[in-house]
Design an enzyme around this catalytic site. Structure first.
Site, PDB file in Angstrom:
ATOM      1  CB  SER A 122     -30.802  29.874  33.839  1.00 17.00           C
ATOM      2  OG  SER A 122     -30.963  30.950  32.796  1.00 17.00           O
ATOM      3  NE  ARG A 169     -31.509  32.096  44.192  1.00 18.25           N
ATOM      4  CZ  ARG A 169     -31.817  32.948  43.758  1.00 18.25           C
ATOM      5  NH1 ARG A 169     -31.128  33.784  43.034  1.00 18.25           N
ATOM      6  NH2 ARG A 169     -33.143  32.947  43.274  1.00 18.25           N
ATOM      7  CG  HIS A 209     -28.337  31.798  37.694  1.00 18.19           C
ATOM      8  ND1 HIS A 209     -28.847  32.718  38.304  1.00 18.19           N
ATOM      9  CD2 HIS A 209     -28.919  31.603  36.361  1.00 18.19           C
ATOM     10  CE1 HIS A 209     -29.715  33.436  37.350  1.00 18.19           C
ATOM     11  NE2 HIS A 209     -29.748  32.728  36.272  1.00 18.19           N
TER      12      HIS A 209
END
Lengths: 212, 212
Positions: B15, B38, B41
């Site tokens: 990812s 982040r 994501h």
């Protein structure tokens, strides 16, 4: 400081009016339009309307399940936290097994993620349930495998895993073969807990603008 | 059924590698890159990198605050639920006042939303805090008004309200004049609790790929 709207009813009304003005909703039936509006409202993106996939009876099936007292099975705490409890018609149970004490050992035993193992713990509650997956592609994949293996069918699968590994693939698998279940999903990488809870809230309440 | 990745470490690694391959991160410092990765994501959209606005010291300020034991003030239960507790360096308190018993009366008294009234209840905890707003534009607007009125400054404002009424406007106001606070925000309508919690998690932990 610029002026801004502070009245909750006015904010809701203007939000939903904006969504209905900008989103392409004409391919949906009235109840799926309500679902689509709530999903768009949750993420701020009108263009997701074009990537929604649903079975025609998904909203009716989900509403009937909630009215019958079905539990809501969520893959993560965030999705559970977003379910608006006062909308639920039968004080339906919201169940999240991700942090169940049995989950880590089960994940190790099955050679999969905790999210997938947590779905294994839904087995006794699956029949007729409302499933809301807002985080983990492996949770959705595992559910589909369980259904292939003969697990009881939920009333509806609200499939919104998000991200870069398996999210698009698991949702494509659901849309291509929902294993006899009704479903709502969003093709591609986008998704998330807010959409999963919004889908539950749409089943439970329709829209504020539709309420007297 | 198609094969899919089941190993959590491999899923995380693939990812984050995908995000770093696809997103335009070169305008960010190393610590803001971790934050951006982040956030991306959490939502599955690499293009949000182009709409992020941050003060240069935001990540350092937020990390120092958490290390000092600062509380994390969230505007909704979902944002609080997404904070990964085991990452927090000092078992920092996660505080959500939206459902505080005092909030409805305070909202009526102030003529605003429950979300904004809930922020009023943060006043005694604001100094040096980490603020994470993932839902309500009125919460961010109200915080900015409190700061203009001399309320204690949080260490960092993670501003991610979402939606069609006030979200873009409140975040533009934050970015144009952060009232002396460090901040991270996403311009436009997009945002949400998952991003707000991801921003907290980025402060608390960096990224799995950066951990031994």
């Amino acid at each position: 400081m610029r002026p801004y709207l502070k009245d909750p009813a006015a904010i809701y009304a203007e939000s939903f009016a904006t969504v209905r003005r900008e989103a392409r909703l004409d391919r949906f039936s009235a109840d799926l339009q309500q679902m689509a509006v709530r999903l768009i409202h949750a993420c701020g993106m009108v263009e997701i309307a074009d990537r929604l996939a649903c079975s025609p009876g998904a909203v009716a099936a989900g509403r009937a399940a909630l009215q019958a007292g079905a539990p809501i099975l969520c893959d993560c705490e965030m999705a559970g936290a977003g379910v608006i409890r006062r909308y639920l018609p039968r004080d339906n149970q919201v169940r999240v097994t991700l942090n169940d004490a049995r989950t880590p050992a089960l994940a190790a035993e099955l050679g999969t993620t905790r999210s997938a193992a947590a779905v294994e713990l839904w087995r006794d509650h699956l029949a007729g349930a409302v499933v809301a997956i807002g985080n983990a592609p492996t949770a959705l994949f595992h559910l589909l495998e369980m259904l292939e293996g003969g697990a009881p069918k939920p009333a509806v699968i609200l499939g919104f895993p998000v991200g870069f590994v398996g999210a698009a693939e698991s949702k494509a698998e659901l849309a291509a073969n929902p294993r006899g279940c009704d479903f709502v999903t969003l093709r591609g990488r986008r998704g998330g807990s807010a959409m999963a809870s919004a889908a539950v809230n749409a089943l439970a309440a329709g829209l504020p603008e539709d309420q007297a």
